[in-house]
Design an enzyme around this catalytic site. Structure first.
Site, PDB file in Angstrom:
ATOM      1  N   LYS A 112      11.878 -21.002  34.270  1.00 14.71           N
ATOM      2  CA  LYS A 112      13.542 -20.506  33.987  1.00 14.71           C
ATOM      3  C   LYS A 112      13.974 -21.056  34.943  1.00 14.71           C
ATOM      4  O   LYS A 112      15.510 -21.599  35.284  1.00 14.71           O
ATOM      5  CB  LYS A 112      13.331 -19.159  34.536  1.00 14.71           C
ATOM      6  CG  LYS A 112      12.715 -18.166  33.280  1.00 14.71           C
ATOM      7  CD  LYS A 112      13.122 -17.177  33.656  1.00 14.71           C
ATOM      8  CE  LYS A 112      12.315 -16.024  32.705  1.00 14.71           C
ATOM      9  NZ  LYS A 112      12.519 -14.336  33.060  1.00 14.71           N
ATOM     10  N   ARG A 160     -11.412 -27.952  37.550  1.00 14.32           N
ATOM     11  CA  ARG A 160     -12.755 -27.235  38.327  1.00 14.32           C
ATOM     12  C   ARG A 160     -11.966 -26.657  39.778  1.00 14.32           C
ATOM     13  O   ARG A 160     -12.413 -25.687  40.474  1.00 14.32           O
ATOM     14  CB  ARG A 160     -13.247 -28.689  39.225  1.00 14.32           C
ATOM     15  CG  ARG A 160     -14.379 -29.397  38.190  1.00 14.32           C
ATOM     16  CD  ARG A 160     -14.240 -31.294  38.443  1.00 14.32           C
ATOM     17  NE  ARG A 160     -13.419 -31.250  37.265  1.00 14.32           N
ATOM     18  CZ  ARG A 160     -13.434 -31.481  35.916  1.00 14.32           C
ATOM     19  NH1 ARG A 160     -14.903 -31.708  36.246  1.00 14.32           N
ATOM     20  NH2 ARG A 160     -12.364 -31.726  35.348  1.00 14.32           N
ATOM     21  N   THR A 161     -10.514 -27.362  40.554  1.00 16.17           N
ATOM     22  CA  THR A 161     -10.374 -26.955  41.741  1.00 16.17           C
ATOM     23  C   THR A 161      -9.636 -25.234  41.634  1.00 16.17           C
ATOM     24  O   THR A 161     -10.288 -24.419  42.860  1.00 16.17           O
ATOM     25  CB  THR A 161      -9.118 -27.823  41.859  1.00 16.17           C
ATOM     26  OG1 THR A 161     -10.114 -28.926  41.991  1.00 16.17           O
ATOM     27  CG2 THR A 161      -9.384 -27.385  43.451  1.00 16.17           C
ATOM     28  N   ARG A 204      -1.909 -26.484  44.162  1.00 19.70           N
ATOM     29  CA  ARG A 204      -1.159 -27.705  43.773  1.00 19.70           C
ATOM     30  C   ARG A 204       0.034 -28.160  43.004  1.00 19.70           C
ATOM     31  O   ARG A 204       0.581 -27.240  42.732  1.00 19.70           O
ATOM     32  CB  ARG A 204      -2.733 -28.283  42.761  1.00 19.70           C
ATOM     33  CG  ARG A 204      -2.499 -28.992  41.928  1.00 19.70           C
ATOM     34  CD  ARG A 204      -3.413 -29.485  41.219  1.00 19.70           C
ATOM     35  NE  ARG A 204      -4.809 -29.507  41.935  1.00 19.70           N
ATOM     36  CZ  ARG A 204      -6.544 -30.207  41.607  1.00 19.70           C
ATOM     37  NH1 ARG A 204      -6.057 -30.589  40.138  1.00 19.70           N
ATOM     38  NH2 ARG A 204      -6.713 -30.571  41.949  1.00 19.70           N
ATOM     39  N   HIS A 208      -6.356 -34.082  48.941  1.00 19.04           N
ATOM     40  CA  HIS A 208      -6.650 -33.020  48.536  1.00 19.04           C
ATOM     41  C   HIS A 208      -8.119 -32.910  49.517  1.00 19.04           C
ATOM     42  O   HIS A 208      -8.853 -32.921  49.223  1.00 19.04           O
ATOM     43  CB  HIS A 208      -7.604 -33.423  47.003  1.00 19.04           C
ATOM     44  CG  HIS A 208      -8.211 -32.698  46.512  1.00 19.04           C
ATOM     45  ND1 HIS A 208      -7.843 -31.376  45.892  1.00 19.04           N
ATOM     46  CD2 HIS A 208      -8.442 -32.931  44.940  1.00 19.04           C
ATOM     47  CE1 HIS A 208      -8.297 -30.577  45.730  1.00 19.04           C
ATOM     48  NE2 HIS A 208      -9.016 -31.466  44.441  1.00 19.04           N
TER      49      HIS A 208
HETATM   50  C1  NCD Z   1      -9.418 -34.657  41.512  1.00 21.50           C
HETATM   51  C2  NCD Z   1      -7.895 -34.257  41.356  1.00 21.50           C
HETATM   52  O1  NCD Z   1      -7.066 -33.175  40.746  1.00 21.50           O
HETATM   53  O2  NCD Z   1      -6.668 -34.963  42.347  1.00 21.50           O
HETATM   54  N1  NCD Z   1     -10.116 -34.182  40.696  1.00 21.50           N
HETATM   55  C3  NCD Z   1     -10.378 -32.546  41.135  1.00 21.50           C
HETATM   56  O3  NCD Z   1      -9.999 -31.309  41.576  1.00 21.50           O
HETATM   57  N2  NCD Z   1     -11.663 -32.394  41.146  1.00 21.50           N
HETATM   58  C4  NCD Z   1      -9.378 -35.973  40.554  1.00 21.50           C
HETATM   59  C5  NCD Z   1      -8.778 -36.533  40.260  1.00 21.50           C
HETATM   60  O4  NCD Z   1      -7.589 -35.882  38.858  1.00 21.50           O
HETATM   61  O5  NCD Z   1      -8.870 -37.858  39.468  1.00 21.50           O
END
Ligand code: NCD
Length: 313
Positions: free
Chosen positions: A92, A64-65, A114, A142
């Protein structure tokens, strides 16, 4: 946005909602409302970020993100590159710092990052000059998820202040819970946390936040329930007896839902462990805004990119 607000995110790094003022939150939500119209349009395109380059550096899995940041940049006319770290020079042995410096040298105006380590986004913001947007750093923060949760609640309920929100499940490992807590307290919501003792750190108990070991106490009369994923990849075994036990005592199912307000809204950041933290009828039921959260995620990320790279002009 209020006429006399001086909120301005131009050139700012988005590291966590602890650094946001209530006005800045309101600014993002109001720009997101405009962006949502574009997301729903047949022709999803604005010229706001033409000539800008955005690089997505995702060192942890994401559906999603990553997709929504990528679409958000593209809908605003930017050039967007998503790096798959399993096929990048990081395998590497290239360090995060060198990877960031390479991305900056290639021309990134913004880097969406991320990473499994807490503090990695802040580290990136000190390593390079591109705008850094934190898309999740370990269990720390987040921010875009926190903002999209607020945006979704506002869209359904027409307000934020005064609403009772229950955040339930694996609070200990959840960066979503941390960002929600900052965003929700700053906008006047009342927060109730619940989960098994082993997943429920006491240090969250501060103004506007209550901690319950019994889930029924948390969801009673709630306007919103945010169900968190049990983050099996971040925990050693033994934090709860079994999946069946967890579902029995903490899972959100139709029976438990009856304790909440009649028009309760159900959120889940995804991905879901169905039958564990949430039952299938709840996911697909009339209270669920889980699908809408994904579309709202694109709108909120458009707002963040537009405000940081273009000043929201
Ligand atoms: C979340 C995350 O990655 O922190 N998911 C997301 O970004 N949609 C929550 C999760 O992984 O449970």
């Amino acid at each position: 946005m209020e006429k006399n607000s001086t909120a301005n995110l131009f050139g700012k790094n988005i590291l966590g909602l602890e650094n946001f003022s209530p006005d800045e939150i309101r600014l993002v939500l109001s720009v997101a409302a405009k962006m949502k119209k574009i997301v729903r349009d047949d022709v999803k395109k604005l010229p706001n970020l033409r000539g800008k380059a955005i690089i997505n550096l995702f060192c942890e899995p994401s559906t999603r993100t990553r997709t929504s940041f990528e679409l958000a940049g593209k809908y605003l006319g930017a050039d967007v590159v998503s790096i798959n770290t399993s096929t990048s020079s990081m395998v590497k042995g290239e360090s995060l710092r060198d990877t960031l410096r390479t991305i900056e040298a290639a021309g990134a105006d913004a880097v969406v990052i991320r990473h499994k380590s807490e503090g990695s986004a802040e580290y990136a913001s000190r390593a390079i000059n591109s705008v850094i947007i934190n898309a999740g750093d370990g269990a720390h923060a987040h921010p875009s998820q926190g903002l999209l949760d607020l945006f979704t609640i506002q869209q359904y309920k027409g307000r934020l202040a005064g609403l009772k929100v229950a955040i339930v499940g694996d609070i200990l490992h959840s960066r979503v819970a941390r960002s929600d807590i900052f965003g929700m307290t700053k906008t006047g919501m009342e927060i109730h946390l619940a989960g098994p003792k082993t997943l429920l750190p006491r240090f969250f108990e501060f103004d506007g936040v209550r901690v319950h070991e019994n889930i029924e106490d948390a969801i009673k009369n709630a306007d919103v329930i945010n169900v968190l994923r049990i983050q099996l990849e971040r925990q050693q075994s033994g934090l709860f007896p079994s999946g069946r036990e967890y579902a029995r005592f903490f899972g959100i199912n139709e029976k438990r839902l009856r304790l909440a307000k009649e028009d309760v809204l159900i959120l889940h950041p995804g991905p879901q462990n169905k039958g564990l933290e949430i039952s299938e009828p709840v996911t697909y039921g009339k209270h669920s805004a889980i699908k809408e959260q994904v579309q709202n995620g694109v709108a909120v990320r458009m707002a963040l990119l537009d405000l940081t790279l273009n000043g929201g002009k």
